[in-house]
Motif scaffolding. Structure first.
Motif, PDB file in Angstrom:
ATOM      1  N   THR A 125     -30.167  37.788  12.732  1.00  0.00           N
ATOM      2  CA  THR A 125     -31.424  37.077  12.983  1.00  0.00           C
ATOM      3  C   THR A 125     -31.268  35.567  12.827  1.00  0.00           C
ATOM      4  N   HIS A 126     -30.042  35.104  12.569  1.00  0.00           N
ATOM      5  CA  HIS A 126     -29.749  33.674  12.462  1.00  0.00           C
ATOM      6  C   HIS A 126     -28.530  33.376  13.348  1.00  0.00           C
ATOM      7  N   PRO A 127     -28.743  33.148  14.625  1.00  0.00           N
ATOM      8  CA  PRO A 127     -27.632  32.982  15.575  1.00  0.00           C
ATOM      9  C   PRO A 127     -26.641  31.888  15.194  1.00  0.00           C
ATOM     10  N   ALA A 128     -27.108  30.783  14.665  1.00  0.00           N
ATOM     11  CA  ALA A 128     -26.201  29.696  14.317  1.00  0.00           C
ATOM     12  C   ALA A 128     -25.226  30.133  13.232  1.00  0.00           C
ATOM     13  N   ALA A 129     -25.773  30.823  12.219  1.00  0.00           N
ATOM     14  CA  ALA A 129     -24.917  31.304  11.133  1.00  0.00           C
ATOM     15  C   ALA A 129     -23.935  32.352  11.648  1.00  0.00           C
ATOM     16  N   LEU A 130     -24.387  33.232  12.545  1.00  0.00           N
ATOM     17  CA  LEU A 130     -23.523  34.262  13.115  1.00  0.00           C
ATOM     18  C   LEU A 130     -22.372  33.616  13.891  1.00  0.00           C
ATOM     19  N   GLY A 131     -22.686  32.620  14.721  1.00  0.00           N
ATOM     20  CA  GLY A 131     -21.650  31.940  15.499  1.00  0.00           C
ATOM     21  C   GLY A 131     -20.628  31.249  14.616  1.00  0.00           C
ATOM     22  N   THR A 132     -21.105  30.606  13.565  1.00  0.00           N
ATOM     23  CA  THR A 132     -20.191  29.934  12.637  1.00  0.00           C
ATOM     24  C   THR A 132     -19.263  30.939  11.960  1.00  0.00           C
ATOM     25  N   GLY A 133     -19.834  32.050  11.570  1.00  0.00           N
ATOM     26  CA  GLY A 133     -19.025  33.083  10.925  1.00  0.00           C
ATOM     27  C   GLY A 133     -17.985  33.661  11.865  1.00  0.00           C
ATOM     28  N   GLN A 134     -18.350  33.858  13.135  1.00  0.00           N
ATOM     29  CA  GLN A 134     -17.401  34.386  14.107  1.00  0.00           C
ATOM     30  C   GLN A 134     -16.240  33.421  14.346  1.00  0.00           C
ATOM     31  N   ARG A 135     -16.555  32.132  14.472  1.00  0.00           N
ATOM     32  CA  ARG A 135     -15.484  31.149  14.697  1.00  0.00           C
ATOM     33  C   ARG A 135     -14.570  31.053  13.478  1.00  0.00           C
ATOM     34  N   LEU A 136     -15.161  31.101  12.293  1.00  0.00           N
ATOM     35  CA  LEU A 136     -14.351  31.047  11.077  1.00  0.00           C
ATOM     36  C   LEU A 136     -13.432  32.263  10.984  1.00  0.00           C
ATOM     37  N   THR A 189     -11.307  51.984   5.034  1.00  0.00           N
ATOM     38  CA  THR A 189     -10.032  51.679   5.685  1.00  0.00           C
ATOM     39  C   THR A 189      -8.912  52.609   5.240  1.00  0.00           C
ATOM     40  N   ALA A 190      -9.193  53.506   4.299  1.00  0.00           N
ATOM     41  CA  ALA A 190      -8.174  54.476   3.896  1.00  0.00           C
ATOM     42  C   ALA A 190      -7.878  55.452   5.030  1.00  0.00           C
ATOM     43  N   THR A 191      -8.834  55.642   5.920  1.00  0.00           N
ATOM     44  CA  THR A 191      -8.656  56.590   7.019  1.00  0.00           C
ATOM     45  C   THR A 191      -8.885  55.957   8.385  1.00  0.00           C
ATOM     46  N   ARG A 192      -9.042  54.630   8.431  1.00  0.00           N
ATOM     47  CA  ARG A 192      -9.300  53.950   9.699  1.00  0.00           C
ATOM     48  C   ARG A 192      -8.523  52.636   9.745  1.00  0.00           C
ATOM     49  N   ASP A 193      -8.204  52.210  10.960  1.00  0.00           N
ATOM     50  CA  ASP A 193      -7.599  50.890  11.130  1.00  0.00           C
ATOM     51  C   ASP A 193      -8.694  49.833  11.122  1.00  0.00           C
ATOM     52  N   LEU A 194      -8.463  48.762  10.406  1.00  0.00           N
ATOM     53  CA  LEU A 194      -9.412  47.663  10.389  1.00  0.00           C
ATOM     54  C   LEU A 194      -9.318  46.927  11.733  1.00  0.00           C
ATOM     55  N   PRO A 195     -10.418  46.842  12.485  1.00  0.00           N
ATOM     56  CA  PRO A 195     -10.354  46.188  13.806  1.00  0.00           C
ATOM     57  C   PRO A 195      -9.859  44.747  13.696  1.00  0.00           C
ATOM     58  N   LYS A 196      -9.017  44.345  14.663  1.00  0.00           N
ATOM     59  CA  LYS A 196      -8.510  42.979  14.680  1.00  0.00           C
ATOM     60  C   LYS A 196      -9.578  42.033  15.250  1.00  0.00           C
ATOM     61  N   VAL A 197      -9.702  40.891  14.634  1.00  0.00           N
ATOM     62  CA  VAL A 197     -10.660  39.892  15.104  1.00  0.00           C
ATOM     63  C   VAL A 197     -10.058  39.170  16.312  1.00  0.00           C
ATOM     64  N   PRO A 198     -10.782  39.052  17.420  1.00  0.00           N
ATOM     65  CA  PRO A 198     -10.235  38.358  18.601  1.00  0.00           C
ATOM     66  C   PRO A 198     -10.125  36.856  18.358  1.00  0.00           C
ATOM     67  N   ALA A 199      -9.319  36.219  19.200  1.00  0.00           N
ATOM     68  CA  ALA A 199      -9.128  34.776  19.062  1.00  0.00           C
ATOM     69  C   ALA A 199     -10.387  34.001  19.403  1.00  0.00           C
ATOM     70  N   GLU A 200     -11.272  34.595  20.167  1.00  0.00           N
ATOM     71  CA  GLU A 200     -12.490  33.920  20.589  1.00  0.00           C
ATOM     72  C   GLU A 200     -13.611  34.951  20.673  1.00  0.00           C
ATOM     73  N   SER A 201     -14.793  34.590  20.188  1.00  0.00           N
ATOM     74  CA  SER A 201     -15.922  35.507  20.267  1.00  0.00           C
ATOM     75  C   SER A 201     -16.444  35.588  21.694  1.00  0.00           C
ATOM     76  N   PHE A 202     -17.137  36.656  21.997  1.00  0.00           N
ATOM     77  CA  PHE A 202     -17.709  36.803  23.345  1.00  0.00           C
ATOM     78  C   PHE A 202     -18.704  35.683  23.631  1.00  0.00           C
ATOM     79  N   ARG A 203     -19.472  35.311  22.624  1.00  0.00           N
ATOM     80  CA  ARG A 203     -20.483  34.247  22.809  1.00  0.00           C
ATOM     81  C   ARG A 203     -19.804  32.933  23.219  1.00  0.00           C
ATOM     82  N   ASP A 204     -18.707  32.582  22.507  1.00  0.00           N
ATOM     83  CA  ASP A 204     -18.003  31.332  22.849  1.00  0.00           C
ATOM     84  C   ASP A 204     -17.343  31.431  24.220  1.00  0.00           C
ATOM     85  N   TRP A 205     -16.764  32.603  24.518  1.00  0.00           N
ATOM     86  CA  TRP A 205     -16.151  32.782  25.842  1.00  0.00           C
ATOM     87  C   TRP A 205     -17.189  32.628  26.937  1.00  0.00           C
ATOM     88  N   TRP A 206     -18.349  33.178  26.750  1.00  0.00           N
ATOM     89  CA  TRP A 206     -19.410  33.120  27.767  1.00  0.00           C
ATOM     90  C   TRP A 206     -19.831  31.666  28.031  1.00  0.00           C
TER      91      TRP A 206
END
Length: 492
Positions: free
Chosen positions: A433-444, A464-481
């Motif tokens: 509900t706070h897009p600016a904070a979400l974007g900052t967190g994604q870039r960080l 994570t004992a039974t799952r692979d932790l998803p890798k963070v992409p180099a760029e968020s979809f929002r920034d790519w868009w």
């Protein structure tokens, strides 16, 4: 609701132990794959399967919306045909009614048709306490009873046993229950079936009281229907002088014509047959055929409370075909006993917590006994969206909230052990509900991804004992868009 396996731990602990039983896993893998492959071929024969599935869903939903009307109509129809109707609010009341009815006949034993409802209420145990012997006559139920075991599948209760184990049970236990197993009994299916037939025949011929459930009840005629594959049900329904049927109130259909749909979808979804070998129907009593006394015990036991839940009520559509069990990757590996209920598998994971409530440790864990892959929904012949109900019940466990118990609104407290989950969801809600904070967190997160651990610490460690932790992409979809103008720029 009765029927909880006493002493059973929560599902994760029970499943953890079950998956290490190599014999159990081999038995389950062979049986479930065989059944589901046969079912797929049987269903593929019908060009209108999707239409039949939708018709079944609509019939069931219509009936549940007008359940009060159809139950009264059913009582009137059964009574007019010479039967007697009893209403049981819970398991204890149902057991008292059946025990009293058997005692009134002067008999001390009954023969039983396979019935999930009587297992749910613990009827065999209640009759035993009253000095009444209840003999299961379905082959798989007989194996479970002789082996002092518990059912692990809706359709094939002894699915966790192989032929060698069944032979040993017959050799060791049959003699203490009646006619002993033949000398030199082997594990060939024909010999095992013949041993069971000889053992049961003497019980059929002397029994004065039969106990059954029913697959369907027809409101307009008062007719009850049992479908089965062995013929033992036909013997229990026709030979005794008194028949007592314990049936959940959701098993009702409005008209005789409605059976047309379910008598096509149930056998194909359960035993992969075009039609069940034995379809028995009875309406009240007659002077010259079948039992002279018929009692119908209509069982609530949490069903009305379930009906009050707009999302969860679709579980009451279930026609007990067990198709969802046979495609479920969790059931295939953990087996039915891990669910701690007579209703295992995906349908048990949504039905048991609603009938019994989510207050106990095991019932609070059942909505999590799923990968949410959706295979159960795809094969359900009445289109129960099991994943939707699972997520709904998970929310109830974590957040608590208002539910109906014994007809009254009560507020549940959040279950213990989910504080971290609630905190994470609150944090996610704030971030979304706070897009600016979400974007900052994604870039960080993108810029520090080289330093991310492969497993989570603290409460996240279990995940994570039974799952692979998803890798963070180099760029968020929002920034790519934004950078590519919605993917329009060259090279995007």
């Amino acid at each position: 609701m009765s029927g909880t396996f006493v002493g059973m731990p929560a599902f994760p602990k029970a499943a953890h132990d079950a998956v290490r039983d190599t014999t159990l896993r081999a038995n389950l893998r062979h049986a479930t794959h065989t059944i589901r492959d046969k079912r797929a071929r049987a269903v593929a024969e019908l060009d209108d399967w999707a239409q039949l599935r939708e018709a079944g869903r609509q019939i069931k939903d219509h009936t549940l919306r007008h359940l009060d009307h159809y139950l009264v109509q059913l009582e009137e129809s059964v009574t007019a045909a010479g039967g007697t109707v009893h209403w049981a609010a819970d398991a204890d009341e149902a057991n008292r009614i059946v025990t009293r009815l058997v005692r009134e006949t002067g008999q001390s034993e009954v023969v039983k048709v396979k019935s999930m409802a009587t297992q749910e209420i613990g009827l065999n145990e209640a009759l035993e306490e009253a000095g009444i012997s209840a003999y299961e006559t379905d082959l798989a139920e007989l194996i479970v009873q002789l082996g002092k075991d518990r059912p692990s599948h809706i359709l094939v209760p002894a699915i966790h046993r192989n032929r060698g184990e069944i032979r040993d049970i017959f050799r060791k236990e049959m003699g203490s229950w009646g006619r002993p197993a033949p000398d030199g009994l082997t594990d060939t299916p024909a010999e095992l079936a013949e041993a069971a037939r000889l053992h049961l025949r003497e019980k059929f011929l002397r029994a004065k009281v039969g106990v059954s459930g029913a697959n369907f009840m027809v409101a307009e005629t008062g007719t009850l229907v049992v479908v089965e594959s062995e013929g033992n049900g036909r013997m229990c329904l026709t030979l005794p002088e008194t028949l007592i049927s314990v049936v959940g109130i959701e098993k009702i259909v409005p008209t005789w014509r409605d059976l047309e749909v379910f008598l096509q979808t149930l056998p194909r979804s359960s035993t992969a047959e075009r039609m069940n070998p034995y379809t028995s129907m009875w309406t009240g009593t007659t002077d010259t055929d079948g039992p002279s006394t018929f009692h119908l015990v209509l069982l609530d036991n949490g069903r009305t409370d379930t009906l009050a839940d707009e999302v969860g009520r679709q579980a009451l559509r279930c026609i007990r075909c067990s198709a969802c069990l046979n495609v479920c990757p969790v059931y295939e590996r953990a087996g039915g006993h891990a669910y701690g209920s007579v209703y295992p598998g995906p349908i048990g994971a949504i039905l048991s917590p609603q009938l019994r409530g989510t207050e106990s440790e095991i019932d609070a864990s059942l909505p999590y006994a799923s990968s949410l892959c959706g295979a159960c929904y795809e094969v359900c012949p009445v289109a129960i969206d099991i994943p939707e109900v699972l997520v709904h019940l998970r929310e109830r466990v974590v957040q608590g909230g208002e539910v109906t118990r014994r007809g009254a609104k009560v507020t549940l407290k959040p279950a213990k052990g989910h504080a971290a989950e609630r905190a994470a969801m609150r944090a996610a809600r704030w971030a979304f509900t706070h897009p600016a904070a979400l974007g900052t967190g994604q870039r960080l997160a993108a810029r520090t991804r080289r330093f991310h651990p492969r497993t989570l610490p603290g409460p996240g460690k279990a995940w994570t004992a039974t799952r692979d932790l998803p890798k963070v992409p180099a760029e968020s979809f929002r920034d790519w868009w934004q950078r590519t103008d919605g993917g329009k720029e060259a090279g995007a």
